[in-house]
Design an enzyme around this catalytic site. Structure first.
Site, PDB file in Angstrom:
ATOM      1  N   CYS A  96      36.229 -19.503  -6.758  1.00 43.18           N
ATOM      2  CA  CYS A  96      34.824 -19.096  -6.847  1.00 43.18           C
ATOM      3  C   CYS A  96      34.666 -17.636  -6.441  1.00 43.18           C
ATOM      4  CB  CYS A  96      33.958 -19.992  -5.985  1.00 43.18           C
ATOM      5  SG  CYS A  96      34.502 -20.066  -4.287  1.00 43.18           S
ATOM      6  N   GLU A 121      27.776 -25.009  -1.864  1.00 43.34           N
ATOM      7  CA  GLU A 121      28.719 -23.893  -2.045  1.00 43.34           C
ATOM      8  C   GLU A 121      29.040 -23.870  -3.536  1.00 43.34           C
ATOM      9  OE1 GLU A 121      29.001 -22.441   0.750  1.00 43.34           O
ATOM     10  OE2 GLU A 121      28.407 -24.145   1.991  1.00 43.34           O
TER      11      GLU A 121
HETATM   12  N1  LIG Z   1      31.357 -21.428  -3.238  1.00 42.09           N
HETATM   13  C1  LIG Z   1      32.409 -22.179  -2.999  1.00 42.09           C
HETATM   14  O1  LIG Z   1      32.757 -22.458  -1.854  1.00 42.09           O
HETATM   15  C2  LIG Z   1      33.239 -22.705  -4.124  1.00 42.09           C
HETATM   16  C3  LIG Z   1      32.705 -22.964  -5.368  1.00 42.09           C
HETATM   17  N2  LIG Z   1      33.486 -23.483  -6.364  1.00 42.09           N
HETATM   18  C4  LIG Z   1      32.925 -23.672  -7.699  1.00 42.09           C
HETATM   19  O2  LIG Z   1      33.263 -24.959  -8.184  1.00 42.09           O
HETATM   20  C5  LIG Z   1      33.369 -24.944  -9.594  1.00 42.09           C
HETATM   21  C6  LIG Z   1      34.607 -25.650 -10.021  1.00 42.09           C
HETATM   22  O3  LIG Z   1      34.591 -26.935  -9.536  1.00 42.09           O
HETATM   23  P1  LIG Z   1      34.172 -28.219 -10.409  1.00 42.09           P
HETATM   24  O4  LIG Z   1      35.008 -29.337  -9.915  1.00 42.09           O
HETATM   25  O5  LIG Z   1      34.211 -27.862 -11.855  1.00 42.09           O
HETATM   26  O6  LIG Z   1      32.640 -28.457 -10.038  1.00 42.09           O
HETATM   27  P2  LIG Z   1      31.661 -29.591 -10.607  1.00 42.09           P
HETATM   28  O7  LIG Z   1      30.309 -29.135 -10.277  1.00 42.09           O
HETATM   29  O8  LIG Z   1      31.963 -29.960 -12.007  1.00 42.09           O
HETATM   30  O9  LIG Z   1      32.041 -30.886  -9.755  1.00 42.09           O
HETATM   31  C7  LIG Z   1      31.955 -30.928  -8.343  1.00 42.09           C
HETATM   32  C8  LIG Z   1      31.694 -32.372  -7.908  1.00 42.09           C
HETATM   33  O10 LIG Z   1      30.407 -32.794  -8.314  1.00 42.09           O
HETATM   34  C9  LIG Z   1      30.482 -34.034  -9.042  1.00 42.09           C
HETATM   35  N3  LIG Z   1      29.398 -34.067 -10.019  1.00 42.09           N
HETATM   36  C10 LIG Z   1      29.347 -33.446 -11.219  1.00 42.09           C
HETATM   37  N4  LIG Z   1      28.143 -33.657 -11.803  1.00 42.09           N
HETATM   38  C11 LIG Z   1      27.416 -34.414 -10.934  1.00 42.09           C
HETATM   39  C12 LIG Z   1      26.077 -34.938 -10.928  1.00 42.09           C
HETATM   40  N5  LIG Z   1      25.258 -34.739 -11.943  1.00 42.09           N
HETATM   41  N6  LIG Z   1      25.664 -35.638  -9.852  1.00 42.09           N
HETATM   42  C13 LIG Z   1      26.475 -35.818  -8.800  1.00 42.09           C
HETATM   43  N7  LIG Z   1      27.748 -35.358  -8.753  1.00 42.09           N
HETATM   44  C14 LIG Z   1      28.212 -34.672  -9.797  1.00 42.09           C
HETATM   45  C15 LIG Z   1      31.856 -34.016  -9.631  1.00 42.09           C
HETATM   46  O11 LIG Z   1      32.267 -35.316  -9.968  1.00 42.09           O
HETATM   47  C16 LIG Z   1      32.662 -33.379  -8.512  1.00 42.09           C
HETATM   48  O12 LIG Z   1      32.982 -34.352  -7.536  1.00 42.09           O
HETATM   49  C17 LIG Z   1      33.308 -23.480  -9.985  1.00 42.09           C
HETATM   50  O13 LIG Z   1      32.030 -23.189 -10.470  1.00 42.09           O
HETATM   51  C18 LIG Z   1      33.543 -22.752  -8.677  1.00 42.09           C
HETATM   52  O14 LIG Z   1      32.988 -21.474  -8.652  1.00 42.09           O
HETATM   53  C19 LIG Z   1      34.799 -23.778  -6.149  1.00 42.09           C
HETATM   54  C20 LIG Z   1      35.365 -23.524  -4.944  1.00 42.09           C
HETATM   55  C21 LIG Z   1      34.657 -22.922  -3.853  1.00 42.09           C
HETATM   56  O1  LIG Z   2      36.670 -22.530   3.369  1.00 46.30           O
HETATM   57  C1  LIG Z   2      37.382 -21.783   4.068  1.00 46.30           C
HETATM   58  O2  LIG Z   2      37.991 -22.168   5.070  1.00 46.30           O
HETATM   59  C2  LIG Z   2      37.506 -20.348   3.705  1.00 46.30           C
HETATM   60  C3  LIG Z   2      37.139 -20.094   2.324  1.00 46.30           C
HETATM   61  C4  LIG Z   2      38.317 -20.087   1.379  1.00 46.30           C
HETATM   62  O3  LIG Z   2      39.375 -20.578   1.665  1.00 46.30           O
HETATM   63  N1  LIG Z   2      38.111 -19.512   0.226  1.00 46.30           N
HETATM   64  C5  LIG Z   2      39.122 -19.335  -0.755  1.00 46.30           C
HETATM   65  C6  LIG Z   2      38.988 -20.291  -1.882  1.00 46.30           C
HETATM   66  C7  LIG Z   2      37.618 -20.684  -2.310  1.00 46.30           C
HETATM   67  C8  LIG Z   2      37.451 -20.555  -3.808  1.00 46.30           C
HETATM   68  O4  LIG Z   2      37.333 -19.426  -4.231  1.00 46.30           O
HETATM   69  O5  LIG Z   2      37.471 -21.539  -4.528  1.00 46.30           O
HETATM   70  C9  LIG Z   2      39.118 -17.886  -1.207  1.00 46.30           C
HETATM   71  O6  LIG Z   2      38.251 -17.139  -0.770  1.00 46.30           O
HETATM   72  O7  LIG Z   2      40.030 -17.499  -1.912  1.00 46.30           O
END
Ligand SMILES: NC(=O)C1=CN([C@@H]2O[C@H](COP(=O)(O)OP(=O)(O)OC[C@H]3O[C@@H](n4cnc5c(N)ncnc54)[C@H](O)[C@@H]3O)[C@@H](O)[C@H]2O)C=CC1
Ligand SMILES: O=C(O)CCC(=O)N[C@@H](CCC(=O)O)C(=O)O
EC number: 1.2.1.71
Length: 490
Positions: free
Chosen positions: A281, A247
């Site tokens: 996100c 995700e």
């Molecule tokens: N699609 C979705 O459901 C969601 C996506 N996000 C995305 O997450 C991002 C923000 O979160 P961050 O914490 O900055 O993400 P990040 O990718 O920096 O870190 C996520 C996890 O991966 C670990 N990690 C980082 N580099 C790694 C590697 N090389 N190998 C293994 N593990 C590693 C980190 O320590 C952390 O636990 C944004 O890009 C946002 O869009 C956030 C919430 C929901």
């Molecule tokens: O994971 C779920 O139960 C539903 C997804 C959710 O809560 N999404 C939120 C936050 C995710 C993000 O953007 O980091 C949202 O859509 O606002």
């Protein structure tokens, strides 16, 4: 602040043997948590303890596992204010918002129970002889990686369905939110989860690498940046036996067309672009407004309302809409991104400003219609790029001009426009006359392209937490009434 035992392995809290790291309140840089990270050897012990716990946990009746998960929900409810304050302190998000995050964690339990039955339950079909049965089995030991922006709710969205399905878990939270992870694990412990069923390994990237590359895991459920997700995808190449659910981020468009209620439009734009200081996100990054008077009026109103957005401390009595971003570094990154776009020809309608040394920023809006070489980056903060358009199809085409495909929305009074938009737009979440943030946990949650690998989370998380087993069964070995041609069994 002194270091403490922050690794939860095989039911025990242990001191990490790796480098020390700490977590700061991004509003004032107060150290709120400090400990040593887990080494690769400690990650190995965690994987082994999860493996040892696997059979007894997965052999338990679903109802018995559910009972423990429900006790966790009770713990969440009893401790929801403490949890909401911890999330707010560690992320900078205001309390009104982190209270909803704590509430969503509780809500996840009933939804995951329902999803388990509806998506991975047992199905029987009669056959001419015997029956065909579909069942689902847990993968085994799975790693869960969480992001910082929803340090409670999003890892919980992998952990709860994984445990219900019978997997055992090793959780690696974001290094920016270890405090929330520790509190959450203490609630699992209080709920009486057997030793080894969930393990917590805290640390920075090295700890993450040790876990992701461990041969003993059967799967990895990741929520985080597209950059890290892509690294993991490459790392998992050639291992078809391991399940990887990604995700990741988005570069999400919101289009406005013939919507008569300007105030409602402005509200939905702000909720889409600036909630959580733009650190969702699903946040709208690109806003498409019609050229001409209607678009001008919306923009004018949007600028007024954006300038009036209250930014403040998580615990201000008069609650702000936006708290601090996760860190001073993330906030500085938004200023740099804004400058990069300005250098490419964007104009600041409202400049995003940074209170240096803290995570506080004010929301920004850039006019980008004339930027030709537009970078397809996710700018994970409150910076909205505006594009004016004359042709709806051209706007949709531009909205689709991204490698990402997480969320998208249309604000319009015309349902036919929505039908058309729904058919053309490429995203996993497509909304109509609603903000594009605030997705429902009762629906699948995930994107296409660089946003995910087609293993949507939330309601569909049950799908990647178990694999289907198809069986053809009969009570007793029985000779068929008619044998296949050419067979005689005397
Ligand atoms: N699609 C979705 O459901 C969601 C996506 N996000 C995305 O997450 C991002 C923000 O979160 P961050 O914490 O900055 O993400 P990040 O990718 O920096 O870190 C996520 C996890 O991966 C670990 N990690 C980082 N580099 C790694 C590697 N090389 N190998 C293994 N593990 C590693 C980190 O320590 C952390 O636990 C944004 O890009 C946002 O869009 C956030 C919430 C929901
Ligand atoms: O994971 C779920 O139960 C539903 C997804 C959710 O809560 N999404 C939120 C936050 C995710 C993000 O953007 O980091 C949202 O859509 O606002």
């Amino acid at each position: 602040m002194t270091t403490h035992a922050a690794q939860f392995i095989n039911g025990e809290w242990l001191a990490g043997q790796g480098e020390a790291f700490s977590s700061l309140n991004p509003a004032n840089n107060e150290v709120i948590w400090q400990a040593n990270s887990a080494t690769a050897d400690q990650v190995d012990t965690a994987v082994k303890s999860a493996r040892e716990a696997f059979y007894s946990w997965s052999d338990m009746a679903f109802e018995a596992r559910l009972e423990i998960v429900k006790r966790f929900a009770e713990q969440l409810k009893e401790n929801s204010e403490e949890l909401a304050i911890a999330i707010a302190k560690e992320t900078g998000k205001p309390l009104w918002e982190t209270r909803t995050e704590a509430g969503a964690m509780v809500g996840k339990i009933a939804i995951s129970e329902k999803a388990y039955h509806e998506r991975t339950g047992v199905v029987e079909n009669a056959m001419p002889v015997g029956r065909a049965v579909i069942r689902h089995k847990a993968h085994g030991v799975v790693a869960v990686f969480g992001p910082y922006n929803f340090p409670g709710h999003l890892p919980n969205g992998h952990i709860v369905p994984a445990l219900l399905a019978g997997n055992t878990v090793i959780f690696k939270p974001s290094e920016l939110t270890p405090y929330v992870a520790e509190l959450t694990l203490k609630l699992w412990e209080k709920a009486g989860l057997p030793a080894g069923v969930i393990n917590l390994v805290q640390g920075e990237v090295e700890t993450g690498k040790a876990l992701a590359s461990h041969r003993g895991i059967d799967g990895l459920f990741f929520t985080g940046s597209s950059r890290t997700g892509h690294i993991l995808h490459e790392q998992f190449a050639g291992q078809p036996g391991k399940i990887l659910a990604l995700e990741m981020g988005g570069n999400n468009p919101l289009i406005v067309k013939d919507a008569s209620d300007t105030k409602a439009v402005v509200h939905d734009i702000i909720q889409s672009a600036f909630i959580s200081s733009g650190q969702r996100c699903t946040c709208a990054r690109k806003l498409f407004l019609p050229a001409g008077e209607q678009g001008d009026a919306i923009l004018e109103h949007l600028v007024r309302a954006t300038k009036a957005i209250k930014v403040g401390n998580f615990d201000d009595e008069d609650q702000p809409f936006m708290g601090s971003m996760i860190s001073n570094q993330a906030a500085a990154g938004m200023v740099a991104a804004q400058q990069q776009l300005i250098d490419l020809g964007a104009e600041a309608i409202i400049e995003l400003t940074h209170k240096e040394g803290t995570g506080f920023v004010t929301p920004g809006i850039l006019e980008c219609s004339n930027v030709t070489d537009f970078p397809d980056d996710e700018h994970f903060g409150p910076l909205l790029k505006v594009f004016r358009y004359t042709d709806f199809d051209a706007a949709i085409e531009k909205a689709n001009d991204t490698s990402f495909g997480l969320s998208a929305g249309l604000l319009s009074d015309n349902a036919e426009d929505y039908d058309h938009f729904l058919r053309r737009i490429r995203a996993g979440i497509v909304n109509f006359n609603r903000p594009i943030t605030g997705a429902s946990s009762a629906a699948p949650f995930g994107g296409i392209g660089a946003s995910g690998n087609h293993r949507a989370s939330a309601y569909y998380a049950a799908d990647y937490c178990a694999y289907p087993v198809a069986s053809v069964e009969l009570e007793k070995v029985t000779l068929p009434g008619a044998l296949s041609p050419g067979l005689s069994i005397d």
